[in-house]
Motif scaffolding. Structure first.
Motif, PDB file in Angstrom:
ATOM      1  N   ASP A 108       0.823  -1.202   0.000  1.00 48.43           N
ATOM      2  CA  ASP A 108       0.000   0.000   0.000  1.00 48.43           C
ATOM      3  C   ASP A 108       0.863   1.260   0.000  1.00 48.43           C
ATOM      4  O   ASP A 108       0.485   2.276  -0.586  1.00 48.43           O
ATOM      5  CB  ASP A 108      -0.921   0.002   1.213  1.00 48.43           C
ATOM      6  N   ARG A 109       2.000   1.194   0.679  1.00 42.89           N
ATOM      7  CA  ARG A 109       2.890   2.359   0.757  1.00 42.89           C
ATOM      8  C   ARG A 109       4.231   2.017   0.101  1.00 42.89           C
ATOM      9  O   ARG A 109       4.807   0.955   0.373  1.00 42.89           O
ATOM     10  CB  ARG A 109       3.113   2.752   2.211  1.00 42.89           C
ATOM     11  N   LEU A 110       4.725   2.940  -0.708  1.00 42.89           N
ATOM     12  CA  LEU A 110       6.016   2.719  -1.347  1.00 42.89           C
ATOM     13  C   LEU A 110       7.154   2.722  -0.331  1.00 42.89           C
ATOM     14  O   LEU A 110       8.224   2.149  -0.595  1.00 42.89           O
ATOM     15  CB  LEU A 110       6.242   3.801  -2.405  1.00 42.89           C
ATOM     16  N   TYR A 144      25.662  -7.826  -6.405  1.00 43.43           N
ATOM     17  CA  TYR A 144      24.364  -8.079  -5.763  1.00 43.43           C
ATOM     18  C   TYR A 144      23.510  -6.805  -5.730  1.00 43.43           C
ATOM     19  O   TYR A 144      22.279  -6.857  -5.905  1.00 43.43           O
ATOM     20  CB  TYR A 144      24.571  -8.601  -4.344  1.00 43.43           C
ATOM     21  N   ALA A 145      24.168  -5.654  -5.520  1.00 42.93           N
ATOM     22  CA  ALA A 145      23.413  -4.397  -5.492  1.00 42.93           C
ATOM     23  C   ALA A 145      22.799  -4.088  -6.856  1.00 42.93           C
ATOM     24  O   ALA A 145      21.679  -3.567  -6.949  1.00 42.93           O
ATOM     25  CB  ALA A 145      24.329  -3.252  -5.049  1.00 42.93           C
ATOM     26  N   LEU A 146      23.521  -4.408  -7.934  1.00 40.11           N
ATOM     27  CA  LEU A 146      22.958  -4.211  -9.269  1.00 40.11           C
ATOM     28  C   LEU A 146      21.713  -5.068  -9.484  1.00 40.11           C
ATOM     29  O   LEU A 146      20.706  -4.608 -10.039  1.00 40.11           O
ATOM     30  CB  LEU A 146      24.010  -4.527 -10.330  1.00 40.11           C
ATOM     31  N   ILE A 147      21.787  -6.325  -9.051  1.00 37.39           N
ATOM     32  CA  ILE A 147      20.626  -7.207  -9.207  1.00 37.39           C
ATOM     33  C   ILE A 147      19.443  -6.682  -8.396  1.00 37.39           C
ATOM     34  O   ILE A 147      18.307  -6.611  -8.885  1.00 37.39           O
ATOM     35  CB  ILE A 147      20.994  -8.639  -8.785  1.00 37.39           C
ATOM     36  N   VAL A 148      19.716  -6.297  -7.144  1.00 40.21           N
ATOM     37  CA  VAL A 148      18.644  -5.762  -6.297  1.00 40.21           C
ATOM     38  C   VAL A 148      18.044  -4.497  -6.914  1.00 40.21           C
ATOM     39  O   VAL A 148      16.821  -4.304  -6.951  1.00 40.21           O
ATOM     40  CB  VAL A 148      19.186  -5.481  -4.880  1.00 40.21           C
ATOM     41  N   GLY A 149      18.908  -3.609  -7.433  1.00 41.41           N
ATOM     42  CA  GLY A 149      18.403  -2.382  -8.043  1.00 41.41           C
ATOM     43  C   GLY A 149      17.551  -2.641  -9.275  1.00 41.41           C
ATOM     44  O   GLY A 149      16.518  -1.987  -9.477  1.00 41.41           O
ATOM     45  N   ALA A 150      17.957  -3.607 -10.097  1.00 35.61           N
ATOM     46  CA  ALA A 150      17.174  -3.927 -11.292  1.00 35.61           C
ATOM     47  C   ALA A 150      15.801  -4.466 -10.929  1.00 35.61           C
ATOM     48  O   ALA A 150      14.776  -4.083 -11.512  1.00 35.61           O
ATOM     49  CB  ALA A 150      17.941  -4.938 -12.157  1.00 35.61           C
ATOM     50  N   VAL A 151      15.786  -5.374  -9.931  1.00 32.28           N
ATOM     51  CA  VAL A 151      14.499  -5.933  -9.495  1.00 32.28           C
ATOM     52  C   VAL A 151      13.623  -4.835  -8.888  1.00 32.28           C
ATOM     53  O   VAL A 151      12.408  -4.775  -9.131  1.00 32.28           O
ATOM     54  CB  VAL A 151      14.738  -7.076  -8.489  1.00 32.28           C
ATOM     55  N   TRP A 152      14.220  -3.944  -8.096  1.00 33.22           N
ATOM     56  CA  TRP A 152      13.456  -2.877  -7.454  1.00 33.22           C
ATOM     57  C   TRP A 152      12.845  -1.939  -8.500  1.00 33.22           C
ATOM     58  O   TRP A 152      11.688  -1.553  -8.404  1.00 33.22           O
ATOM     59  CB  TRP A 152      14.374  -2.097  -6.516  1.00 33.22           C
ATOM     60  N   LEU A 153      13.621  -1.579  -9.514  1.00 34.61           N
ATOM     61  CA  LEU A 153      13.099  -0.685 -10.556  1.00 34.61           C
ATOM     62  C   LEU A 153      12.009  -1.359 -11.379  1.00 34.61           C
ATOM     63  O   LEU A 153      11.035  -0.713 -11.790  1.00 34.61           O
ATOM     64  CB  LEU A 153      14.235  -0.225 -11.463  1.00 34.61           C
ATOM     65  N   ALA A 154      12.173  -2.667 -11.629  1.00 27.59           N
ATOM     66  CA  ALA A 154      11.125  -3.394 -12.358  1.00 27.59           C
ATOM     67  C   ALA A 154       9.822  -3.389 -11.565  1.00 27.59           C
ATOM     68  O   ALA A 154       8.729  -3.166 -12.116  1.00 27.59           O
ATOM     69  CB  ALA A 154      11.578  -4.823 -12.640  1.00 27.59           C
ATOM     70  N   GLY A 155       9.928  -3.619 -10.257  1.00 28.80           N
ATOM     71  CA  GLY A 155       8.733  -3.572  -9.421  1.00 28.80           C
ATOM     72  C   GLY A 155       8.110  -2.196  -9.384  1.00 28.80           C
ATOM     73  O   GLY A 155       6.879  -2.047  -9.411  1.00 28.80           O
ATOM     74  N   LEU A 156       8.939  -1.146  -9.322  1.00 28.09           N
ATOM     75  CA  LEU A 156       8.411   0.221  -9.304  1.00 28.09           C
ATOM     76  C   LEU A 156       7.697   0.549 -10.608  1.00 28.09           C
ATOM     77  O   LEU A 156       6.630   1.194 -10.610  1.00 28.09           O
ATOM     78  CB  LEU A 156       9.562   1.209  -9.066  1.00 28.09           C
ATOM     79  N   LEU A 158       6.192  -1.533 -12.696  1.00 22.97           N
ATOM     80  CA  LEU A 158       4.901  -2.232 -12.761  1.00 22.97           C
ATOM     81  C   LEU A 158       3.935  -1.707 -11.709  1.00 22.97           C
ATOM     82  O   LEU A 158       2.710  -1.743 -11.913  1.00 22.97           O
ATOM     83  CB  LEU A 158       5.119  -3.731 -12.584  1.00 22.97           C
ATOM     84  N   ARG A 159       4.452  -1.215 -10.577  1.00 25.68           N
ATOM     85  CA  ARG A 159       3.582  -0.602  -9.582  1.00 25.68           C
ATOM     86  C   ARG A 159       2.913   0.642 -10.160  1.00 25.68           C
ATOM     87  O   ARG A 159       1.697   0.837 -10.005  1.00 25.68           O
ATOM     88  CB  ARG A 159       4.395  -0.236  -8.341  1.00 25.68           C
ATOM     89  N   THR A 160       3.707   1.474 -10.829  1.00 24.43           N
ATOM     90  CA  THR A 160       3.169   2.693 -11.438  1.00 24.43           C
ATOM     91  C   THR A 160       2.099   2.357 -12.481  1.00 24.43           C
ATOM     92  O   THR A 160       1.034   2.994 -12.530  1.00 24.43           O
ATOM     93  CB  THR A 160       4.307   3.496 -12.093  1.00 24.43           C
ATOM     94  N   ARG A 161       2.366   1.355 -13.281  1.00 27.06           N
ATOM     95  CA  ARG A 161       1.392   0.955 -14.298  1.00 27.06           C
ATOM     96  C   ARG A 161       0.117   0.409 -13.655  1.00 27.06           C
ATOM     97  O   ARG A 161      -0.992   0.725 -14.094  1.00 27.06           O
ATOM     98  CB  ARG A 161       2.011  -0.096 -15.210  1.00 27.06           C
ATOM     99  N   ARG A 162       0.290  -0.402 -12.614  1.00 29.40           N
ATOM    100  CA  ARG A 162      -0.883  -0.975 -11.938  1.00 29.40           C
ATOM    101  C   ARG A 162      -1.741   0.112 -11.316  1.00 29.40           C
ATOM    102  O   ARG A 162      -2.979   0.098 -11.438  1.00 29.40           O
ATOM    103  CB  ARG A 162      -0.426  -1.960 -10.868  1.00 29.40           C
ATOM    104  N   LEU A 163      -1.115   1.075 -10.640  1.00 30.21           N
ATOM    105  CA  LEU A 163      -1.879   2.163 -10.027  1.00 30.21           C
ATOM    106  C   LEU A 163      -2.561   3.021 -11.080  1.00 30.21           C
ATOM    107  O   LEU A 163      -3.671   3.517 -10.866  1.00 30.21           O
ATOM    108  CB  LEU A 163      -0.955   3.011  -9.159  1.00 30.21           C
ATOM    109  N   TYR A 164      -1.899   3.193 -12.233  1.00 36.99           N
ATOM    110  CA  TYR A 164      -2.515   3.972 -13.308  1.00 36.99           C
ATOM    111  C   TYR A 164      -3.767   3.271 -13.848  1.00 36.99           C
ATOM    112  O   TYR A 164      -4.807   3.906 -14.047  1.00 36.99           O
ATOM    113  CB  TYR A 164      -1.502   4.182 -14.424  1.00 36.99           C
TER     114      TYR A 164
END
Length: 410
Positions: A108-110, A144-156, A158-164
């Motif tokens: 619910d909260r980013l 590992y930070a690159l992988i985490v960042g890529a996954v985080w941006l992908a989630g963000l 799709l989150r933006t698209r879902r909320l739209y």
């Protein structure tokens, strides 16, 4: 068998609260984590405790849509156990990335996603410290930070698209509710207007009956023939008024909160069919090219039915002026027969926008449909092949049309 399966499907949706497609996808994700855990255990890379941690992580990610924050906390705690035990990075640690993606997309909260991203980066640093290799530990941490960042941006993303999409759906639902509310308000206002006009009809009939009854009382002894004729007029007018009262009660059966239009005034005038030529002239002056014709002659009508015919013509021409525009051609026909009157209004739709306000009426098709429905008539409206609009209304005429009030008013 089929009915039992359907019942089980309904129960499953009620219990799990998710559609079947989402459940199937999450089951596959859970199975992927279980596969990595089983593979590592079978290969002898991990023992029973580590295998149990992998199975627990697999169970947790199954609820990633409905409880994303709780799943992220549970997977982070299991990963901490793995770090404390010193097992190092394992294949089923993909559950960490799944939980991170889910909390960024579904929470619910980013803020929960940001905290999860920071924790995942710290976990990557700890994993790099526990991973033996030829290079320095910070290179592993950066990877590992690159992988985490890529996954985080992908989630963000799709989150933006879902909320739209959710906002569009909510806006569409709100607009639909507003349209329904406006339609109900229009119907309520038109019913109030029809009821007010029918009330005037009934009041006029009552006035006629009172005058004729007084005439009967004064002429009963001196002129019995005139008294009998007056009594007959009273009876006919009473029957017509009773019929109009029945229609009035039918209109008012559903209560409304709409107030009368102040523009009509307390003593608004009830138009009649004899005023149709003047009405057509007003529309011609407004810019419509109106051709009027028809077959048959109108019989004497009850005032309520006469008013309905007038209003249908008025609303049809008003709609044409509003939507077809100034300069449009309208062919208006009124076909009278012994049992019905058929009103047709066909325009060519080739006008230009109205410069000033169009002549006011009711509420277009809504008003015409309500008025025609009061007299058990039918209304059809729709576009023509030539690009214009066509309205057809049929109003049945009762066999007694013209008796009663129509004759009394004469």
């Amino acid at each position: 068998m089929g009915r039992a399966g359907l019942g089980w499907g309904i129960v499953a949706r009620l219990i799990l609260g998710r559609p079947l497609r989402g459940i199937a996808f999450d089951t596959a994700v859970c199975g992927l984590v279980v596969f990595f855990a089983v593979s590592a255990y079978v290969a002898g890379q991990i023992g029973v405790p580590a295998f149990a941690v992998g199975l627990a992580a697999a169970v947790a990610v199954f609820f990633r849509r409905t409880h994303p924050t709780a799943v992220a906390v549970a997977v982070a705690a299991l990963a901490l156990v793995q770090v404390i035990a010193g097992w190092g990075p394992l294949a089923y640690d993909i559950a960490v990335l799944i939980a991170l993606y889910s909390v960024v997309k579904y929470a619910d909260r980013l803020r929960d996603g940001i905290v999860a991203g920071v924790v995942a980066v710290l976990g990557g640093v700890l994993a790099a410290l526990q991973t033996p290799g030829a290079g320095p530990w910070w290179m592993g941490a950066f990877f590992y930070a690159l992988i985490v960042g890529a996954v985080w941006l992908a989630g963000l993303n799709l989150r933006t698209r879902r909320l739209y999409v959710l906002s569009l759906e909510d806006r569409a639902a709100t607009l639909e509710r507003e349209r329904e509310a406006q339609a109900r308000a229009a119907v309520a206002e038109e019913r109030t207007r029809i009821a007010r006009e029918l009330h005037d009809v009934v009041a006029h009939s009552m006035a006629v009956m009172i005058v004729q009854a007084d005439g009967v009382r004064f002429t009963l002894d001196r002129d019995p023939a005139t008294a009998r004729e007056a009594a007959k007029v009273v009876a006919d007018t009473g029957r017509a008024a009773l019929e109009e009262m029945r229609r009035l009660v039918g209109v008012l059966r559903e209560p409304t909160a709409t107030q009368p239009d102040p523009a009509d005034g307390p003593a608004h005038r009830r138009p009649a069919l004899v005023e149709l030529p003047a009405l057509l002239d007003r529309f011609r002056a407004a810019g419509l090219r109106v051709a009027c014709g028809g077959a048959g002659a109108p019989p004497p009508l009850p005032p309520g039915l006469e008013l309905t015919v007038y209003r249908v013509v008025q609303e049809s021409l008003t709609n044409t002026l509003k939507h077809a525009g100034v300069g449009a051609s309208v062919e208006l026909t009124l076909d009278w027969s012994a049992d019905a009157v058929v009103i047709r209004a066909v325009d060519d739709g080739r006008g230009r926008p109205v410069d000033g306000p169009a002549p006011s009426g009711g509420h277009g098709l809504v008003g015409m449909r309500e008025r025609v429905g009061v007299y058990d008539g039918s209304l059809a409206a729709g576009p023509t092949l030539a690009g214009g609009w066509r309205v057809r209304a049929r109003l049945p005429l009762s066999p007694a049309a013209g008796t009663g009030e129509g004759r009394a008013a004469a």
